[in-house]
Design a protein around this motif. Structure first.
Motif, short mmCIF file in Angstrom:
data_model
loop_
_atom_site.label_atom_id
_atom_site.label_comp_id
_atom_site.label_asym_id
_atom_site.label_seq_id
_atom_site.Cartn_x
_atom_site.Cartn_y
_atom_site.Cartn_z
N ALA A 63 0.83 -1.20 0.00
CA ALA A 63 0.00 0.00 0.00
C ALA A 63 0.86 1.26 0.00
O ALA A 63 0.49 2.28 -0.60
N ALA A 64 2.01 1.19 0.67
CA ALA A 64 2.92 2.33 0.69
C ALA A 64 3.44 2.62 -0.72
O ALA A 64 3.58 3.78 -1.11
N LEU A 65 3.75 1.58 -1.47
CA LEU A 65 4.19 1.76 -2.85
C LEU A 65 3.11 2.44 -3.68
O LEU A 65 3.40 3.38 -4.43
N GLN A 66 1.88 2.00 -3.54
CA GLN A 66 0.80 2.60 -4.31
C GLN A 66 0.58 4.06 -3.91
O GLN A 66 0.33 4.92 -4.76
N LYS A 67 0.68 4.35 -2.62
CA LYS A 67 0.52 5.74 -2.19
C LYS A 67 1.66 6.61 -2.71
O LYS A 67 1.45 7.76 -3.12
N TYR A 68 2.87 6.06 -2.70
CA TYR A 68 4.00 6.82 -3.23
C TYR A 68 3.78 7.15 -4.71
O TYR A 68 3.98 8.29 -5.14
N LYS A 69 3.37 6.16 -5.49
CA LYS A 69 3.12 6.40 -6.92
C LYS A 69 2.04 7.44 -7.12
O LYS A 69 2.15 8.32 -7.99
N PHE A 70 0.99 7.37 -6.31
CA PHE A 70 -0.12 8.32 -6.43
C PHE A 70 0.35 9.75 -6.18
O PHE A 70 0.04 10.67 -6.93
N VAL A 71 1.13 9.94 -5.10
CA VAL A 71 1.60 11.28 -4.75
C VAL A 71 2.67 11.75 -5.73
O VAL A 71 2.68 12.92 -6.14
N LYS A 72 3.56 10.87 -6.14
CA LYS A 72 4.63 11.24 -7.06
C LYS A 72 4.07 11.73 -8.39
O LYS A 72 4.61 12.66 -9.02
N ARG A 74 1.53 13.42 -8.79
CA ARG A 74 0.94 14.74 -8.59
C ARG A 74 1.92 15.74 -8.00
O ARG A 74 1.65 16.95 -8.00
N LEU A 75 3.03 15.27 -7.49
CA LEU A 75 4.03 16.14 -6.87
C LEU A 75 5.40 15.65 -7.32
O LEU A 75 6.06 14.88 -6.64
N SER A 76 5.83 16.13 -8.46
CA SER A 76 7.01 15.57 -9.11
C SER A 76 8.31 15.88 -8.38
O SER A 76 9.33 15.23 -8.64
N ASN A 77 8.32 16.88 -7.47
CA ASN A 77 9.58 17.25 -6.82
C ASN A 77 9.83 16.46 -5.53
O ASN A 77 10.72 16.81 -4.76
#
Length: 252
Positions: A63-72, A74-77
């Motif tokens: 789930a952490a991987l999926q959340k990271y992908k989701f945020v990344k 939308r927030l590329s930096n």
């Protein structure tokens, strides 16, 4: 070690120069802790608490991987993924290391940062290095077991519970050994210190000097913020005037 390479990297917590350019993301995958600190209440969670170590949910590594992908997306930096609890990253090493591995496969360029109390550092220092983690934050509140027994209620280590000066001494020994092991292998070690007036405040310069000698890259003296439900909930919050005074004393 060439610390100039670290100073200008992409970690906003380790470099002032990039603190307004890059972002970090904390993933709460480590629910268990092996030290009971008198200033801590890990159950404390409210709308206005967004500091590392406080969370409304625990994520599995997947789930952490999926959340990271989701945020990344939308927030590329985002440049750093941190694991800071709500327990201890190394007390949950299986989940912590799997999270790092999964995200690293998805995004090889991301930096990883662990926050730990340091109790398990001698056990996992080699694995931390082999996993490619190059930033570790360790909370070191004292060098004296007599002071430590006022801060740590109990310590769980390898199936046994330690209390008093014995438990505090074990924590201190492992913290210092672990910091040295990481620093000599090129890991940037940041040391946090919770300044508790009347308990460890006058001891802090000694702590700073010791961890610097061991190779710590940077230190951060933080105020005690009494958490509701903790044993220190009725102690006064350390004022920023005293924090800044201590920072000035230790800056040399």
């Amino acid at each position: 070690m060439d610390y100039t390479l670290i100073k200008y990297d992409r970690h906003p917590c380790f470099s002032f120069e990039v603190s307004h350019k890059y972002a970090r993301m904390h993933l709460p995958v480590a629910p268990h802790c092996n030290i009971s600190c008198n200033y801590c209440n890990r159950k404390f969670d409210c709308l206005h608490e967004s500091r590392p170590g406080v969370t409304s949910e625990i994520l599995s590594p997947e789930a952490a991987l999926q959340k990271y992908k989701f945020v990344k997306d939308r927030l590329s930096n985002i440049s750093v993924v941190g694991i800071a609890g709500p327990g201890d990253a190394l007390a949950n090493w299986e989940k912590t290391s799997l999270t790092v591995d999964l995200i690293k496969r998805s995004d090889p360029d991301v930096l990883f940062c662990l926050s730990t109390n340091g109790l398990m550092l001698p056990d996992y220092a080699r694995e931390i290095i082999d996993l490619g983690i190059r930033h570790v934050t360790v909370t070191v509140n004292c060098l004296s077991p007599e002071i430590g027994e006022q801060i740590y209620r109990f310590v769980d280590y390898k199936g046994k519970r330690y209390k008093g000066g014995e438990g505090a001494g074990l924590v201190i020994e492992n913290q210092l050994s672990g910091i040295k092991s990481l620093a000599v292998q090129g890991v940037a070690v940041k040391v946090n210190i919770v300044m508790i007036q009347g308990i460890n405040d006058n001891h802090i310069p000694e702590v700073i000097k010791k961890v610097k000698d061991l190779g710590a890259f940077i230190s951060n003296i933080m105020p005690l913020i009494p958490a509701p439900g903790s044993l220190f909930e009725n102690l006064p919050q350390t004022c920023m005037k005293e924090i800044n005074r201590m920072r000035n004393i230790c800056s040399g």
